[in-house]
Design a protein around this motif. Structure first.
Motif, PDB file in Angstrom:
ATOM      1  N   LYS A  84       0.970  -1.472  -0.132  1.00 21.61           N
ATOM      2  CA  LYS A  84       0.159  -0.065   0.118  1.00 21.61           C
ATOM      3  C   LYS A  84       0.834   1.095  -0.021  1.00 21.61           C
ATOM      4  N   ASN A  85       1.918   1.245   0.800  1.00 22.12           N
ATOM      5  CA  ASN A  85       2.861   2.280   0.845  1.00 22.12           C
ATOM      6  C   ASN A  85       3.975   2.229  -0.160  1.00 22.12           C
ATOM      7  N   GLN A  86       3.930   1.311  -1.063  1.00 22.30           N
ATOM      8  CA  GLN A  86       4.873   1.200  -2.239  1.00 22.30           C
ATOM      9  C   GLN A  86       6.246   1.387  -1.555  1.00 22.30           C
ATOM     10  N   LEU A  87       6.666   0.432  -0.528  1.00 19.80           N
ATOM     11  CA  LEU A  87       8.110   0.588   0.024  1.00 19.80           C
ATOM     12  C   LEU A  87       9.073  -0.305  -0.609  1.00 19.80           C
ATOM     13  N   THR A  88       8.565  -0.940  -1.563  1.00 18.82           N
ATOM     14  CA  THR A  88       9.376  -1.820  -2.585  1.00 18.82           C
ATOM     15  C   THR A  88       9.249  -1.636  -3.891  1.00 18.82           C
ATOM     16  N   LYS A  89      10.084  -1.737  -4.915  1.00 20.60           N
ATOM     17  CA  LYS A  89       9.729  -1.712  -6.349  1.00 20.60           C
ATOM     18  C   LYS A  89       8.894  -2.630  -6.905  1.00 20.60           C
ATOM     19  N   GLU A  90       9.041  -3.708  -6.381  1.00 19.81           N
ATOM     20  CA  GLU A  90       8.163  -4.993  -6.780  1.00 19.81           C
ATOM     21  C   GLU A  90       7.083  -5.182  -5.846  1.00 19.81           C
ATOM     22  N   ARG A  91       6.113  -5.962  -6.357  1.00 18.75           N
ATOM     23  CA  ARG A  91       4.925  -6.164  -5.449  1.00 18.75           C
ATOM     24  C   ARG A  91       5.441  -7.058  -4.247  1.00 18.75           C
ATOM     25  N   PHE A  92       5.442  -6.863  -2.883  1.00 20.00           N
ATOM     26  CA  PHE A  92       6.113  -7.585  -2.096  1.00 20.00           C
ATOM     27  C   PHE A  92       5.076  -8.658  -1.335  1.00 20.00           C
ATOM     28  N   ALA A  93       5.778  -9.779  -0.924  1.00 19.13           N
ATOM     29  CA  ALA A  93       5.194 -10.948  -0.520  1.00 19.13           C
ATOM     30  C   ALA A  93       6.142 -11.614   0.462  1.00 19.13           C
ATOM     31  N   TRP A  94       5.243 -12.449   1.727  1.00 21.90           N
ATOM     32  CA  TRP A  94       6.084 -13.155   2.551  1.00 21.90           C
ATOM     33  C   TRP A  94       5.862 -14.605   1.814  1.00 21.90           C
ATOM     34  N   GLN A  95       6.624 -15.523   1.889  1.00 27.22           N
ATOM     35  CA  GLN A  95       6.404 -17.010   1.601  1.00 27.22           C
ATOM     36  C   GLN A  95       5.707 -17.569   2.556  1.00 27.22           C
ATOM     37  N   ASP A  96       4.896 -18.601   1.959  1.00 28.25           N
ATOM     38  CA  ASP A  96       3.919 -19.172   2.912  1.00 28.25           C
ATOM     39  C   ASP A  96       4.443 -20.042   4.011  1.00 28.25           C
ATOM     40  N   GLU A  97       5.490 -20.692   3.843  1.00 25.59           N
ATOM     41  CA  GLU A  97       6.021 -21.549   4.959  1.00 25.59           C
ATOM     42  C   GLU A  97       6.628 -20.638   5.863  1.00 25.59           C
ATOM     43  N   TYR A  98       6.652 -21.296   7.188  1.00 27.31           N
ATOM     44  CA  TYR A  98       7.467 -20.621   8.388  1.00 27.31           C
ATOM     45  C   TYR A  98       7.944 -21.513   9.383  1.00 27.31           C
ATOM     46  N   PHE A  99       8.784 -21.270  10.093  1.00 26.43           N
ATOM     47  CA  PHE A  99       9.376 -22.026  11.201  1.00 26.43           C
ATOM     48  C   PHE A  99       8.714 -21.325  12.549  1.00 26.43           C
ATOM     49  N   ALA A 100       8.360 -22.383  13.547  1.00 29.21           N
ATOM     50  CA  ALA A 100       7.803 -22.070  14.792  1.00 29.21           C
ATOM     51  C   ALA A 100       8.220 -23.168  15.659  1.00 29.21           C
ATOM     52  N   VAL A 101       8.997 -22.692  16.724  1.00 33.16           N
ATOM     53  CA  VAL A 101       9.465 -23.547  17.736  1.00 33.16           C
ATOM     54  C   VAL A 101       9.308 -23.007  19.021  1.00 33.16           C
ATOM     55  N   SER A 102       9.025 -23.871  20.123  1.00 30.43           N
ATOM     56  CA  SER A 102       8.937 -23.352  21.532  1.00 30.43           C
ATOM     57  C   SER A 102      10.235 -23.027  22.033  1.00 30.43           C
ATOM     58  N   ILE A 103      10.101 -22.039  23.046  1.00 34.04           N
ATOM     59  CA  ILE A 103      11.341 -21.738  23.646  1.00 34.04           C
ATOM     60  C   ILE A 103      11.112 -21.654  25.100  1.00 34.04           C
ATOM     61  N   SER A 104      12.190 -22.390  25.864  1.00 39.72           N
ATOM     62  CA  SER A 104      11.877 -22.685  27.042  1.00 39.72           C
ATOM     63  C   SER A 104      12.318 -21.280  27.803  1.00 39.72           C
ATOM     64  N   GLU A 105      11.857 -21.079  29.133  1.00 39.60           N
ATOM     65  CA  GLU A 105      12.190 -19.655  29.817  1.00 39.60           C
ATOM     66  C   GLU A 105      13.419 -19.592  29.945  1.00 39.60           C
ATOM     67  N   SER A 106      14.227 -20.491  30.071  1.00 36.01           N
ATOM     68  CA  SER A 106      15.831 -20.272  30.467  1.00 36.01           C
ATOM     69  C   SER A 106      16.423 -19.839  29.026  1.00 36.01           C
ATOM     70  N   MET A 107      15.922 -20.210  27.793  1.00 34.51           N
ATOM     71  CA  MET A 107      16.502 -19.673  26.504  1.00 34.51           C
ATOM     72  C   MET A 107      16.027 -18.361  26.154  1.00 34.51           C
ATOM     73  N   VAL A 108      14.913 -17.714  26.779  1.00 31.39           N
ATOM     74  CA  VAL A 108      14.231 -16.550  25.995  1.00 31.39           C
ATOM     75  C   VAL A 108      15.478 -15.677  25.961  1.00 31.39           C
ATOM     76  N   GLN A 109      16.419 -15.279  26.877  1.00 27.01           N
ATOM     77  CA  GLN A 109      17.481 -14.189  26.676  1.00 27.01           C
ATOM     78  C   GLN A 109      18.232 -14.686  25.519  1.00 27.01           C
ATOM     79  N   SER A 110      18.522 -15.691  25.491  1.00 29.71           N
ATOM     80  CA  SER A 110      19.693 -16.240  24.232  1.00 29.71           C
ATOM     81  C   SER A 110      18.908 -16.120  23.027  1.00 29.71           C
ATOM     82  N   VAL A 111      17.514 -16.297  22.759  1.00 32.33           N
ATOM     83  CA  VAL A 111      16.918 -16.146  21.589  1.00 32.33           C
ATOM     84  C   VAL A 111      16.768 -14.760  21.286  1.00 32.33           C
ATOM     85  N   ARG A 112      16.388 -13.863  22.299  1.00 32.36           N
ATOM     86  CA  ARG A 112      16.292 -12.412  22.073  1.00 32.36           C
ATOM     87  C   ARG A 112      17.809 -11.779  21.664  1.00 32.36           C
TER      88      ARG A 112
END
Length: 141
Positions: A84-112
Motif C-alpha cells: 500500500k505504501n509502495q515501500l518496495t519496487k516490486e510487489r512484496f510478499a512473504w513466503q507461505d511456509e514458516y518455522f515455529a518452535v517453542s522456547i523454554s524460559e531459560s533460553m528466552v534471553q539467548s533467543v532475544r
C-alpha cells in the motif's frame, strides 16, 4: 484469569527469498510496523528483527491464540502495508511456509540476543545456511 507463558520463535522469509528489505531503514520501519500492529491485535511480540529476506519474531501466546493465526495476521497485514505504501519496487510478499518452535524460559534471553543481532549474524552466514541449521537442529524433515 489464566497465567500463561508460552514463548515461540517464529521465522518467515520473503517470497523466493528475494532481498526486498535490503536497506537498514526499510527493515527498521517494517519491524516497527509489525510490532505496532501486533500490539493493536493483542499479540505479545517480545522481539522482532530480521535481515533483507527474512524475519524473526519471539512471541508469547495468549490463552486464545494459536500460531497459525498469529503468523497469518503478522505476515498478511505487513505485506498489505508494504505494498500500500509502495515501500518496495516490486510487489512484496512473504513466503507461505514458516518455522515455529517453542522456547523454554531459560533460553528466552539467548533467543532475544540471537534475534537482536541478525545483521552481525548474517555477515557470516546466509539465510539459506541458517535455514538448513534450523531444519537440522529442530529435526524438521
Amino acid at each position: 484469569m489464566p497465567f500463561i507463558k508460552i514463548y515461540i520463535h517464529i521465522v518467515f522469509s520473503t517470497i523466493n527469498r528475494i532481498h526486498y528489505l535490503n536497506t537498514s531503514d526499510l527493515g527498521i520501519n517494517v519491524w516497527k510496523h509489525i510490532k505496532d500492529n501486533a500490539a493493536e491485535k493483542g499479540i505479545f511480540l517480545d522481539m522482532i528483527n530480521g535481515y533483507s529476506d527474512h524475519c524473526h519474531c519471539l512471541i508469547s501466546l495468549g490463552s486464545n491464540q494459536n500460531i497459525e493465526k498469529i503468523v497469518q495476521l503478522l505476515k498478511g497485514e505487513s505485506s498489505y502495508w508494504i505494498n500500500k505504501n509502495q515501500l518496495t519496487k516490486e510487489r512484496f510478499a512473504w513466503q507461505d511456509e514458516y518455522f515455529a518452535v517453542s522456547i523454554s524460559e531459560s533460553m528466552v534471553q539467548s533467543v532475544r540476543n540471537y534475534i537482536k543481532n541478525q545483521e552481525i549474524h548474517h555477515k557470516k552466514k546466509s539465510f539459506e545456511e541458517e535455514y538448513h541449521e534450523f531444519m537440522e537442529k529442530y529435526d524438521f524433515r
